[in-house]
Write an enzyme that holds these catalytic residues in place. Structure first.
Site, PDB file in Angstrom:
ATOM      1  N   GLU A  25      -5.149   4.197  -0.259  1.00 13.68           N
ATOM      2  CA  GLU A  25      -5.387   4.585  -1.929  1.00 13.68           C
ATOM      3  C   GLU A  25      -6.348   5.128  -1.754  1.00 13.68           C
ATOM      4  OE1 GLU A  25      -4.932   2.914  -5.117  1.00 13.68           O
ATOM      5  OE2 GLU A  25      -5.150   0.728  -4.542  1.00 13.68           O
ATOM      6  N   LYS A  86      -3.740  10.971 -11.819  1.00 15.72           N
ATOM      7  CA  LYS A  86      -3.745  10.015 -11.176  1.00 15.72           C
ATOM      8  C   LYS A  86      -1.964   9.914 -11.294  1.00 15.72           C
ATOM      9  CE  LYS A  86      -3.720   4.818 -13.130  1.00 15.72           C
ATOM     10  NZ  LYS A  86      -4.138   3.633 -14.349  1.00 15.72           N
ATOM     11  N   VAL A 106      -0.467   2.652  -6.368  1.00 16.79           N
ATOM     12  CA  VAL A 106      -0.172   1.545  -5.111  1.00 16.79           C
ATOM     13  C   VAL A 106       1.001   2.746  -5.293  1.00 16.79           C
ATOM     14  CG1 VAL A 106       0.620  -0.034  -4.981  1.00 16.79           C
ATOM     15  CG2 VAL A 106      -1.514  -0.062  -5.590  1.00 16.79           C
ATOM     16  N   ASP A 138       3.872  -2.060 -21.114  1.00 15.59           N
ATOM     17  CA  ASP A 138       2.948  -2.052 -20.554  1.00 15.59           C
ATOM     18  C   ASP A 138       2.545  -2.796 -19.011  1.00 15.59           C
ATOM     19  OD1 ASP A 138       1.423  -0.408 -18.211  1.00 15.59           O
ATOM     20  OD2 ASP A 138      -0.493  -0.732 -20.414  1.00 15.59           O
ATOM     21  N   ALA A 141       3.842   1.089 -12.565  1.00 17.07           N
ATOM     22  CA  ALA A 141       4.822   0.769 -11.520  1.00 17.07           C
ATOM     23  C   ALA A 141       5.199   0.616 -10.342  1.00 17.07           C
ATOM     24  CB  ALA A 141       5.351   2.380 -11.838  1.00 17.07           C
ATOM     25  N   ASP A 142       3.941  -0.209 -10.319  1.00 18.39           N
ATOM     26  CA  ASP A 142       3.133  -0.339  -8.323  1.00 18.39           C
ATOM     27  C   ASP A 142       4.599  -1.701  -8.164  1.00 18.39           C
ATOM     28  OD1 ASP A 142       1.401   0.518  -8.517  1.00 18.39           O
ATOM     29  OD2 ASP A 142       0.441  -1.010  -8.971  1.00 18.39           O
ATOM     30  N   LYS A 159      -4.609  -7.559 -10.260  1.00 17.64           N
ATOM     31  CA  LYS A 159      -5.957  -7.028 -10.759  1.00 17.64           C
ATOM     32  C   LYS A 159      -6.377  -8.796 -12.581  1.00 17.64           C
ATOM     33  CE  LYS A 159      -5.789  -2.557 -11.356  1.00 17.64           C
ATOM     34  NZ  LYS A 159      -5.242  -2.286  -9.741  1.00 17.64           N
TER      35      LYS A 159
END
Ligand code: PSU
Ligand code: MN
Length: 306
Positions: A25, A86, A106, A138, A141-142, A159
């Site tokens: 990515e 992004k 991603v 939040d 969307a990965d 993360k």
């Protein structure tokens, strides 16, 4: 309407010959790592893929055209162009329609790579459910994209700035297969362990390829396989330092009202700054390990191709 998906020559040839390819990515390069180190890292990651016997396919959108496999100029552009968007999957139509350029997260990378016929993808840590999600809603969307894309993602977990247990719950609900690579605990991105258990542990790239064949044999919904590969213990961020600085980062993000797409880059940047660069070294160690393992998996996967 057909999609103008621009494959690099070597990626096109490798896919035709069914030889190993690893997707990489670009958001981690453009928005996740500081300049100018990011450019050297982009080149290093491609070199690790090659040393592992596979062809690298860094993914990005340049002037409205999705690219799978960048040349040297393209790689330099994603590392140095401060104007890059992004792009998650949902941003791709807007970028294509307006001729914009952007790095792919991603979700967008997994989509474009799978669309090109690539099955193995390496990154650092996935996006997921943010802390405070009950207020902000939040969730990266990965997760949703990986619940509908047949691709193997090698990552150091999600993360650690996120709500890790909540993210693991979401991955379960979304039917994304999660395996620990030589570990019984889910990795913690900068940290070797998040403390959360995983249900499956695999010990070799051959085993991962066998699980991928299992996915195809079942022919069920097109879900991803998440291979969670921990950063080596001697290269992890000091856990006490991690916890202390992360607490400061989360407070700063709230105080500065950072939301949406800016949240992850802000938190990662804060950690780099306030750990004196130590979080950057741990992040890079994790990514390097993931890219190397992805090449191994791609080689095993290609070896079993019909
Ligand atoms: N892994 C890293 N650094 C990063 C990312 C992953 O080591 O910056 C990026 C990926 O592109 C991932 C994105 O998709 O962070 C998640 O952003 P968000 O939380 O806004 O969905
Ligand atoms: Mn988000």
């Amino acid at each position: 309407m057909s999609l103008d998906l621009r494959l690099s020559e070597e990626v096109r040839q490798a896919l035709l010959d069914r030889t190993p390819v690893v997707a990489l990515e670009s958001t981690i390069i453009s928005h996740g790592l500081p300049q100018p180190r990011n450019h050297a890292v982009a080149e290093e990651l491609e070199r690790i893929v090659r040393d592992g016997g596979a062809v690298p396919a860094t993914v990005a959108v340049l002037d409205g055209v999705p690219h799978v496999g960048l040349d040297q100029a393209g790689l330099k552009r994603i590392a140095t162009d401060g104007e890059l968007h992004k792009l998650g999957y949902r941003d791709l139509p807007a970028a294509l329609g307006t001729g914009a350029s952007g790095a792919t997260t991603v979700s967008a990378t997994a989509f474009l790579a799978a669309r090109a016929g690539i099955r193995v993808f390496a990154t650092g840590g996935l996006g997921g459910v943010h802390r405070g999600w009950t207020e902000t809603w939040d969730e990266s969307a990965d997760l949703d994209l990986l619940s509908r894309t047949r691709i193997t993602v090698v990552c150091a977990g999600v993360k650690s700035i996120l709500d890790v247990p909540a993210t693991l719950q979401r991955l379960e609900t979304l039917n994304v297969t999660v395996v620990g690579y030589r570990t019984a605990t889910f990795p913690g991105f900068y940290l070797t362990s998040s403390g959360e258990p995983v249900d499956w542990t695999l010990d070799s790239a051959e085993q991962v390829a066998a699980v991928m064949r299992g996915q195809d044999a079942l022919a069920g919904p097109s879900t991803a396989l998440l291979v969670a590969n921990p950063v080596p213990q001697d290269q992890q961020l000091d856990p006490a330092l991690h916890d202390r600085v992360l607490a400061g980062a989360l407070t700063a993000a709230t105080r500065e009202k950072i939301t949406g797409q800016a949240t992850t880059p802000f938190l990662l940047g804060y950690l780099v700054e306030h750990t004196g660069g130590a979080s950057l070294e741990a992040n890079l160690a994790a990514v390097r390990g993931n890219v190397g393992l992805a090449a191994e998996i791609a080689v095993c996967w290609a070896a079993g191709a019909p």
